[in-house]
Design an enzyme around this catalytic site. Sequence first.
Site, PDB file in Angstrom:
ATOM      1  N   ASP A  27       0.959  -1.043  -0.152  1.00 36.85           N
ATOM      2  CA  ASP A  27      -0.112   0.117  -0.052  1.00 36.85           C
ATOM      3  C   ASP A  27       0.902   1.293  -0.008  1.00 36.85           C
ATOM      4  O   ASP A  27       1.742   1.610   0.824  1.00 36.85           O
ATOM      5  CB  ASP A  27      -0.842   0.011   1.318  1.00 36.85           C
ATOM      6  CG  ASP A  27      -1.843  -1.137   1.144  1.00 36.85           C
ATOM      7  OD1 ASP A  27      -2.080  -1.728   0.153  1.00 36.85           O
ATOM      8  OD2 ASP A  27      -2.658  -1.093   1.989  1.00 36.85           O
TER       9      ASP A  27
ATOM     10  N   ASP B 213     -15.173  -2.874  -1.301  1.00 30.43           N
ATOM     11  CA  ASP B 213     -14.916  -2.488  -0.074  1.00 30.43           C
ATOM     12  C   ASP B 213     -16.065  -2.463   0.764  1.00 30.43           C
ATOM     13  O   ASP B 213     -16.869  -1.267   0.296  1.00 30.43           O
ATOM     14  CB  ASP B 213     -13.925  -1.403  -0.044  1.00 30.43           C
ATOM     15  CG  ASP B 213     -12.683  -1.510  -0.810  1.00 30.43           C
ATOM     16  OD1 ASP B 213     -12.249  -2.588  -1.090  1.00 30.43           O
ATOM     17  OD2 ASP B 213     -12.416  -0.515  -1.619  1.00 30.43           O
TER      18      ASP B 213
END
Length: 239
Positions: free
Chosen positions: A8, A129
């Site tokens: 990330d 998500d």
Amino acid sequence: MILYPAIDLKDGNAVRLLRGDMEKSTTFNEDPAAQAMEFVNAGCEWLHLVDLNGAFAGEPVNAAPVEAILKATKTPAQLGGGIRDVATIEGWLTKGLARVILGTVAVENPALVREAAAAFPGQVAVGIDARHGMVATKGWAEETDVNATDLARSFEDAGVAAIIYTDINRDGAMQGPNVEATDALARAVSIPVIASGGVSSLADLEALKACGTIAGAISGRALYDGAIDLKEALAALRG
């Protein structure tokens, strides 16, 4: 089941967030390409990249470290975060990315997902998500009234390569993945489902694999913290 080590990216560094909170980030490596090579040298088959700044900005922000990773290794990589138009999709695929992940636009502009999946077969995934089963967008900052399973089903005939399902409340918390919800989603659609959020031990990976429905799993913090040994995990999943 494929294990995707996660990188990330925030402000050019490899970080992990706690439950998607940009204010609760831990930097694990200031050289994301070197981090990618650590994962590759351990034997991973794929890399999972996220442009965290890009997810909020709505356009690529961490392009330089992503490009450095693509130059450093030939291992296939998928990228999400700030990819919201066909030009950006095409640009990344041209630069050697194996697969783009479309999240926010899957809710706001599903026609774009269909267009991209048709134009780039096998190279477009949908990122879903969710908090408590409901989809969140724009770097998880905005809640919607869209049900995660309904959204996944809406792309059944679109030709998307995979669905990456993240339980936001589990992400970065090292409390285990939501196996039940991920398995239920995988059973609801024919599209391969990749689990994300909370994978923190070899036992978690084995529980996901045991479902027999889940195509892959993403892990980040557990690999950085040493809670999961990547070589050991890869061997167990291949066995």
